[in-house]
Design an enzyme around this catalytic site. Sequence first.
Site, mmCIF file in Angstrom:
data_model
loop_
_atom_site.group_PDB
_atom_site.id
_atom_site.type_symbol
_atom_site.label_atom_id
_atom_site.label_comp_id
_atom_site.label_asym_id
_atom_site.label_seq_id
_atom_site.Cartn_x
_atom_site.Cartn_y
_atom_site.Cartn_z
ATOM 1 N N ASP A 73 -17.522 -10.418 -3.066
ATOM 2 C CA ASP A 73 -18.284 -9.413 -3.826
ATOM 3 C C ASP A 73 -17.673 -9.164 -5.202
ATOM 4 O O ASP A 73 -18.387 -8.872 -6.159
ATOM 5 C CB ASP A 73 -18.375 -8.103 -3.046
ATOM 6 N N GLY A 91 -16.125 -13.138 1.551
ATOM 7 C CA GLY A 91 -16.370 -11.790 0.999
ATOM 8 C C GLY A 91 -16.111 -11.761 -0.490
ATOM 9 O O GLY A 91 -15.203 -11.089 -0.958
ATOM 10 N N LYS A 141 0.809 -1.223 0.000
ATOM 11 C CA LYS A 141 0.000 0.000 0.000
ATOM 12 C C LYS A 141 0.842 1.273 0.000
ATOM 13 O O LYS A 141 0.366 2.335 -0.390
ATOM 14 C CB LYS A 141 -0.989 0.003 1.157
ATOM 15 N N SER A 180 -7.923 1.723 9.372
ATOM 16 C CA SER A 180 -7.208 1.314 10.574
ATOM 17 C C SER A 180 -6.070 0.385 10.179
ATOM 18 O O SER A 180 -5.322 -0.097 11.000
ATOM 19 C CB SER A 180 -8.155 0.603 11.534
ATOM 20 N N SER A 216 1.131 -9.885 -0.554
ATOM 21 C CA SER A 216 0.868 -8.447 -0.505
ATOM 22 C C SER A 216 1.296 -7.740 0.771
ATOM 23 O O SER A 216 1.492 -6.529 0.764
ATOM 24 C CB SER A 216 -0.614 -8.189 -0.777
ATOM 25 N N GLU A 260 -10.059 -13.740 -3.671
ATOM 26 C CA GLU A 260 -10.804 -13.098 -2.583
ATOM 27 C C GLU A 260 -11.038 -14.068 -1.443
ATOM 28 O O GLU A 260 -11.056 -15.279 -1.657
ATOM 29 C CB GLU A 260 -12.218 -12.733 -3.091
HETATM 30 C C1 LIG Z 1 -5.277 -3.663 1.124
HETATM 31 C C2 LIG Z 1 -4.668 -5.010 1.044
HETATM 32 C C3 LIG Z 1 -5.075 -5.951 0.074
HETATM 33 C C4 LIG Z 1 -6.196 -5.674 -0.901
HETATM 34 O O1 LIG Z 1 -5.875 -4.626 -1.764
HETATM 35 P P1 LIG Z 1 -7.014 -3.868 -2.613
HETATM 36 O O2 LIG Z 1 -6.298 -2.849 -3.389
HETATM 37 O O3 LIG Z 1 -7.976 -3.276 -1.622
HETATM 38 O O4 LIG Z 1 -7.684 -4.889 -3.437
HETATM 39 C C5 LIG Z 1 -4.402 -7.160 0.013
HETATM 40 N N1 LIG Z 1 -3.404 -7.454 0.874
HETATM 41 C C6 LIG Z 1 -2.993 -6.594 1.830
HETATM 42 C C7 LIG Z 1 -1.891 -6.991 2.733
HETATM 43 C C8 LIG Z 1 -3.611 -5.327 1.947
HETATM 44 O O5 LIG Z 1 -3.198 -4.474 2.892
#
Ligand SMILES: *Cc1c(COP(=O)(O)O)cnc(C)c1O
Length: 328
Positions: free
Chosen positions: A222, A220, A65, A90, A316, A216
């Site tokens: 969606d 959830g 992010k 948060s 991620s 997903e």
């Molecule tokens: C926010 C997040 C996601 C999902 O990302 P989106 O852009 O909302 O689809 C996946 N993994 C981690 C660790 C995140 O912080």
Amino acid sequence: MVTDTVSPSLPSSPIPCPDDVRAAADRLAGLAHRTPVLTSRTFDERTGARLFFKAETFQRTGAFKFRGAANAIARLTEAQRRRGVVAFSSGNHAQAIALAAKLAEVPAVIVMPADAPAIKRAATEGYGAEIVSYDRYTEDRQAIGNRLADERGLTLIPPFNHPDVIAGQGTAALELLEETGPLDLLLAPLGGGGLLGGTALAAALLSPGCTVIGVEPEAGNDGQQSLAAGRIVTIPVPQTLADGAQTTALGDLTFAILRELVSQIVTATDAQLLRVMRALAERMKLVVEPTGCLAAAAALEGIVDVRGKRVGVILSGGNVDVSLYGRL
Ligand SMILES: *Cc1c(COP(=O)(O)O)cnc(C)c1O
């Protein structure tokens, strides 16, 4: 912004294109870490695939992010920079905005629930952000964020439905593809779709034949429902360990990109995420948060057929409370 009634022909802002990911990568050079691409013989043998793991667990603030946050902040005008930014979250987006703003010397306000975990609050404060608390049971954080934006002239940076955020998130897959060359398949977690949208744009740029699949939490789905229905489907807040993907709806921008460039959305259960979290720790010595295990689960749990393919897997993020991690 995120409703059933938004018409795809009237997006809230311009839909980003593949070249925007390249421009974001240039902006992030020297600012975001170029995270490692890791491989595992054990997992390759187990799956019959060649797997390339992009370890965003090692990104600044512990998740991808930071890329979208830093790209969005780098794109502010001088007047916007002086007034500052606001974000409501948060989780990983809050910390990403707080650090990216600090590095750019832009004031940041983060709207957080009063009962947010103390360590998350401390981390966000540690980056110098001002925290505005709200009661998550009686107050609406979006309304508070919008009011702050209006009253103080702050620029609201949403967690996924924003062209610069999406383009920034795409730089993880861009770096991955630069290292691996073209892939057959790219797997990325899906919450609101910023990461998956950016990943699909990066693939369109560097690996046009590559199949892109989003993963997903089963509780959830969606996104899966939305692609099937051809419109944005909103669900109640899902109960899942994957707290980074507890979103209730895609945004109009992310939906438009996913619809165009993503082949399929699959789901993983919490039990699958836990097994994969453990396997990544045991075999690759990686601490990956449950949400960060979604894409790996698709490959390692046989949710997607990866046999004989060269596959990119986005890990991620790695922000999980250590005592919770131990219990899980
Ligand atoms: C926010 C997040 C996601 C999902 O990302 P989106 O852009 O909302 O689809 C996946 N993994 C981690 C660790 C995140 O912080």
